[in-house]
Design an enzyme around this catalytic site. Structure first.
Site, PDB file in Angstrom:
ATOM      1  N   ARG A  24     -10.795  -1.432  10.167  1.00  0.00           N
ATOM      2  CA  ARG A  24     -10.279  -0.124  10.573  1.00  0.00           C
ATOM      3  C   ARG A  24     -10.786   0.199  11.972  1.00  0.00           C
ATOM      4  NH1 ARG A  24     -10.436   3.538   5.109  1.00  0.00           N
ATOM      5  NH2 ARG A  24     -12.136   2.164   4.461  1.00  0.00           N
ATOM      6  N   TYR A  50       0.845  -1.205   0.000  1.00  0.00           N
ATOM      7  CA  TYR A  50       0.000   0.000   0.000  1.00  0.00           C
ATOM      8  C   TYR A  50       0.875   1.249   0.000  1.00  0.00           C
ATOM      9  CZ  TYR A  50      -3.783   3.150   1.573  1.00  0.00           C
ATOM     10  OH  TYR A  50      -4.700   4.167   1.699  1.00  0.00           O
TER      11      TYR A  50
END
Ligand code: NAD
Ligand code: UDP
Ligand code: UDP
Length: 318
Positions: free
Chosen positions: A192, A151
């Site tokens: 998250r 990422y």
């Protein structure tokens, strides 16, 4: 300008069926744009766009940005990429391909049609930062070979491509570095921290704090972030960025857990789990540039944003 149909602008949003993308699509429709949303539904869903499905100025196309895309548009927002560590580490090779090949394709498209293009970059550019808060001039502290690298390095390479297309092909680019943003329509299982804690609290399950919980993050409510994105596209034609967009209010993860428990009135208890590898210890945006160049700063404090997000999850878990 597609004035022959009476619409002001045709805007392409990649990753538009995701959390941020769906809010952005709604905002652009409200502003009178024609919106083409492109998504492969890896982490997004058609259900995020329920409000827009029958709108005459909205079109949704299943497409993976790692493949070329030939459409005619006036502006591009490139958001396609999984954003939660659990999702982007699920198929790390595809994550890098999405960031890098996806950027090349969308930049090639922007070049052909002469459209300005905004890249949703990230605070992960700064890695585990040694400078605090992080200004745009900081080059970062990033592991090239760790579990987060697909990422972080993918997004860093995408920034490089954006600036090279700007220098080499005179493309109008806008790069934003988004700091942790939360709100309604986050995927309930994407791992998250804000969605995890709220869902756990509402279900009365243990709140999973990774490590001691003294690592920090700065949380921006989605409406503020979308304001910043559209403002950057609309008001600063010659500004390329990168510009940090986020809320400078900084909290430890333990403080976040305690706030969520208080605001939900939950009986959940905090449990500690191992800290993931390369988890950044601190993160807070320096937003001086956004204030000066865009006249933008967040307006929704964490408590208010959490209340709205809790209301959304409480409703969707019914
Ligand atoms: P999200 O996972 O909800 O949305 C990403 C969207 O991109 C999903 O709809 C997904 O299906 C789509 N997508 C993924 N790969 C694709 C591909 N190859 N082709 C087409 N579509 C693809 O995440 P989000 O939080 O909405 O993030 C949106 C963007 O903002 C991402 O680029 C992310 O890196 C960036 N960002 C978000 C945050 C945040 O806190 N939310 C922080 C920094 C950066
Ligand atoms: N591309 C695209 N849509 C377009 C124009 C280009 O998807 O409308 C893709 C194309 O597949 C190419 C990439 O964007 O691989 C980069 O295009 P560019 O023109 O910059 O480079 P080149 O075609 O010379 O490789
Ligand atoms: N985190 C946590 N419990 C969870 C999920 C995340 O303590 O259930 C922590 C995580 O270790 C990190 C912070 O919360 O320190 C933010 O994690 P998230 O995955 O939301 O985003 P990122 O690490 O990319 O900022």
């Amino acid at each position: 300008m597609s004035t022959h149909r009476g619409y002001s602008k045709r805007v392409l949003v990649t990753g538009g069926a995701g959390f941020l993308g769906s809010h952005l699509c709604e905002r652009l429709i409200e502003q009178g744009c024609e919106v083409l949303c492109v998504d492969n539904y890896f982490t997004g869903a058609r259900s995020n766009l329920l409000k827009l499905h029958n709108h005459p100025r909205f079109e949704l196309v299943r497409h993976d940005v790692t493949f070329p895309l030939y459409v005619e548009v006036d502006e591009i927002y490139n958001l396609a990429c999984p954003a939660s560590p659990v999702h982007y580490q699920h198929d790390p090779v595809q994550t890098t391909k999405t960031s890098v090949i996806g950027a090349i394709n969308m930049l090639g498209l922007a070049k052909r049609v002469g459209a300005p293009i905004l890249q949703a970059s990230t605070s992960e550019i700064y890695g585990d930062p040694t400078i605090h808060p992080q200004p745009e001039e900081y080059w970062g502290n990033v592991n090239t070979i760790g579990p987060r690298s697909c990422y972080d390095e993918g997004k860093r390479c995408a920034e490089t491509l954006f600036f090279d297309y700007n220098r080499q092909h005179k493309l109008k680019i806008k790069v934003i570095r988004i700091f942790n943003t939360y709100g309604p329509r986050m995927h309930p299982n994407d791992g998250r921290v804000v969605s995890n804690f709220i869902v756990q609290a509402l279900k009365g399950e243990p709140i999973t704090v990774f490590g001691e919980g003294n690592q920090t993050r700065s949380f921006c409510y989605v409406d503020d972030l979308v304001d910043g994105m559209v403002k950057f596209m609309a008001t600063a034609p010659d500004v390329t960025g990168p510009i940090n967009l986020g809320n400078p209010g900084e909290f430890t993860i333990l403080e976040l857990a305690e706030q969520v428990i208080r605001l939900t009135g939950s009986s959940s208890k905090i449990v500690h789990k191992p800290l993931p590898k390369d988890d950044p210890k601190q993160r807070q945006p320096d937003i001086a540039k956004a204030k000066a160049l865009l006249d933008w700063e967040p307006t929704i404090p964490l408590e208010e944003g959490l209340r709205r997000t809790i209301a959304y999850f409480a409703d969707s878990l019914k």
